[in-house]
Write a protein that holds these residues in place. Structure first.
Motif, short mmCIF file in Angstrom:
data_model
loop_
_atom_site.label_atom_id
_atom_site.label_comp_id
_atom_site.label_asym_id
_atom_site.label_seq_id
_atom_site.Cartn_x
_atom_site.Cartn_y
_atom_site.Cartn_z
N SER A 12 0.84 -1.32 0.03
CA SER A 12 -0.03 0.26 -0.03
C SER A 12 0.91 1.27 0.18
CB SER A 12 -1.03 0.00 1.00
OG SER A 12 -0.32 -0.29 2.39
N ASP A 13 2.02 1.28 0.93
CA ASP A 13 2.77 2.48 0.70
C ASP A 13 3.48 2.69 -0.60
OD1 ASP A 13 2.37 2.87 3.54
OD2 ASP A 13 4.49 2.07 3.94
N PHE A 27 -0.37 11.95 -15.12
CA PHE A 27 -0.80 10.70 -15.79
C PHE A 27 -2.07 10.22 -14.97
CE2 PHE A 27 3.75 10.76 -16.82
CZ PHE A 27 3.58 10.38 -18.12
N LYS A 28 -2.78 9.49 -15.09
CA LYS A 28 -3.93 8.86 -14.48
C LYS A 28 -3.52 7.41 -13.90
CE LYS A 28 -8.93 7.78 -14.68
NZ LYS A 28 -9.99 7.54 -15.37
N PRO A 29 -3.36 7.30 -12.78
CA PRO A 29 -3.14 6.15 -12.02
C PRO A 29 -4.37 5.26 -12.01
CG PRO A 29 -2.99 7.62 -10.39
CD PRO A 29 -3.11 8.43 -11.77
N VAL A 30 -4.14 3.92 -12.38
CA VAL A 30 -5.14 2.79 -12.28
C VAL A 30 -4.59 1.82 -11.50
CG1 VAL A 30 -6.47 1.16 -13.39
CG2 VAL A 30 -6.24 3.43 -14.68
N ILE A 31 -5.17 1.51 -10.13
CA ILE A 31 -4.47 0.55 -9.37
C ILE A 31 -5.36 -0.62 -9.22
CG2 ILE A 31 -4.04 0.43 -6.82
CD1 ILE A 31 -3.02 3.13 -8.41
N ALA A 32 -4.11 -1.63 -9.05
CA ALA A 32 -4.55 -3.25 -8.95
C ALA A 32 -3.52 -3.90 -7.73
CB ALA A 32 -4.58 -3.99 -10.32
N GLU A 33 -4.28 -4.59 -7.15
CA GLU A 33 -3.48 -4.97 -6.06
C GLU A 33 -2.79 -6.57 -5.99
OE1 GLU A 33 -5.90 -4.93 -2.46
OE2 GLU A 33 -5.89 -2.56 -2.63
N ALA A 110 11.61 -1.55 -18.86
CA ALA A 110 12.39 -0.87 -17.98
C ALA A 110 12.53 -1.67 -16.84
CB ALA A 110 11.87 0.47 -17.79
N TYR A 111 13.48 -1.47 -16.00
CA TYR A 111 13.35 -2.18 -14.71
C TYR A 111 13.97 -1.19 -13.81
CZ TYR A 111 14.67 -5.82 -11.45
OH TYR A 111 14.69 -6.81 -10.33
N LEU A 112 13.46 -1.08 -12.79
CA LEU A 112 13.86 -0.16 -11.58
C LEU A 112 13.71 -0.66 -10.46
CD1 LEU A 112 12.10 2.97 -12.73
CD2 LEU A 112 14.59 2.54 -13.09
N GLU A 113 14.91 -0.57 -9.41
CA GLU A 113 14.99 -1.24 -8.13
C GLU A 113 13.98 -0.25 -7.26
OE1 GLU A 113 18.66 -2.01 -6.58
OE2 GLU A 113 19.75 -2.46 -8.43
N LYS A 114 13.58 -1.20 -6.16
CA LYS A 114 12.58 -0.35 -5.45
C LYS A 114 13.46 0.17 -4.15
CE LYS A 114 8.06 -2.09 -4.94
NZ LYS A 114 7.21 -2.97 -4.26
N PRO A 115 12.90 1.27 -3.57
CA PRO A 115 12.11 2.04 -4.21
C PRO A 115 12.98 3.08 -5.23
CG PRO A 115 12.94 3.07 -2.15
CD PRO A 115 13.84 1.96 -2.35
N PRO A 116 11.82 3.24 -6.39
CA PRO A 116 12.56 3.98 -7.39
C PRO A 116 12.56 5.43 -7.25
CG PRO A 116 10.17 3.60 -7.88
CD PRO A 116 10.44 2.86 -6.33
N GLU A 117 13.64 5.87 -7.79
CA GLU A 117 13.85 7.32 -7.75
C GLU A 117 12.82 7.95 -8.63
OE1 GLU A 117 16.07 9.21 -6.32
OE2 GLU A 117 17.01 7.38 -5.57
N ALA A 118 11.99 8.77 -7.93
CA ALA A 118 10.90 9.62 -8.64
C ALA A 118 11.21 9.94 -10.03
CB ALA A 118 10.46 10.61 -7.64
#
Length: 131
Positions: A12-13, A27-33, A110-118
């Motif tokens: 969730s964070d 952008f318009k975020p669309v969320i899926a869990e 693309a592949y980014l490590e978490k947490p990604p740089e904004a």
């Protein structure tokens, strides 16, 4: 009109961070869990891009990625894969485990490590959505 970006993550964070970041940058975020919800929303919403947590519970993120790439209608949607695992380690593990990225399934755009740089994440999303 804002371009839709599907965010598939069970943390969730991270969902709050990503959706706020995307919205702030037009952008318009669309969320899926989870994988099932993500696949359904990918088909219904036709997002310009997917941001996908690779290591959701039971590796559902990887399963979802493979399903996206095997679906004729969804395989062209660019994917930004997120994971706490470094990219080289992640792809070595996948080759060792099942070879999915070497058996006709291309690597994510693309592949980014978490947490990604904004800034890097937004740069990748803009590039992939041509925006």
């Amino acid at each position: 009109m804002k371009r839709k970006v599907l965010v598939v993550d069970d943390e969730s964070d991270m969902v709050i961070f990503l959706s706020t970041l995307l919205d702030t940058h037009g952008f318009k975020p669309v969320i899926a869990e989870n994988k099932s919800e993500g696949l359904r929303k990918a088909a219904e919403e036709e997002p310009a891009c997917v941001i996908l947590n690779a290591m959701m519970s039971d590796e559902n993120g990887i399963d979802m990625y493979i399903r996206l790439r095997r679906d004729e209608h969804l395989k062209k949607i660019p994917v930004v894969m997120l994971s706490a695992i470094p990219q080289k380690t992640f792809f070595q593990y996948r080759k060792f485990r099942d070879g999915s990225f070497s058996q006709g399934i291309p690597e994510p755009e693309a592949y980014l490590e978490k947490p990604p740089e904004a800034e890097e994440l937004i740069r990748q999303v803009r590039t992939l959505t041509h925006g």
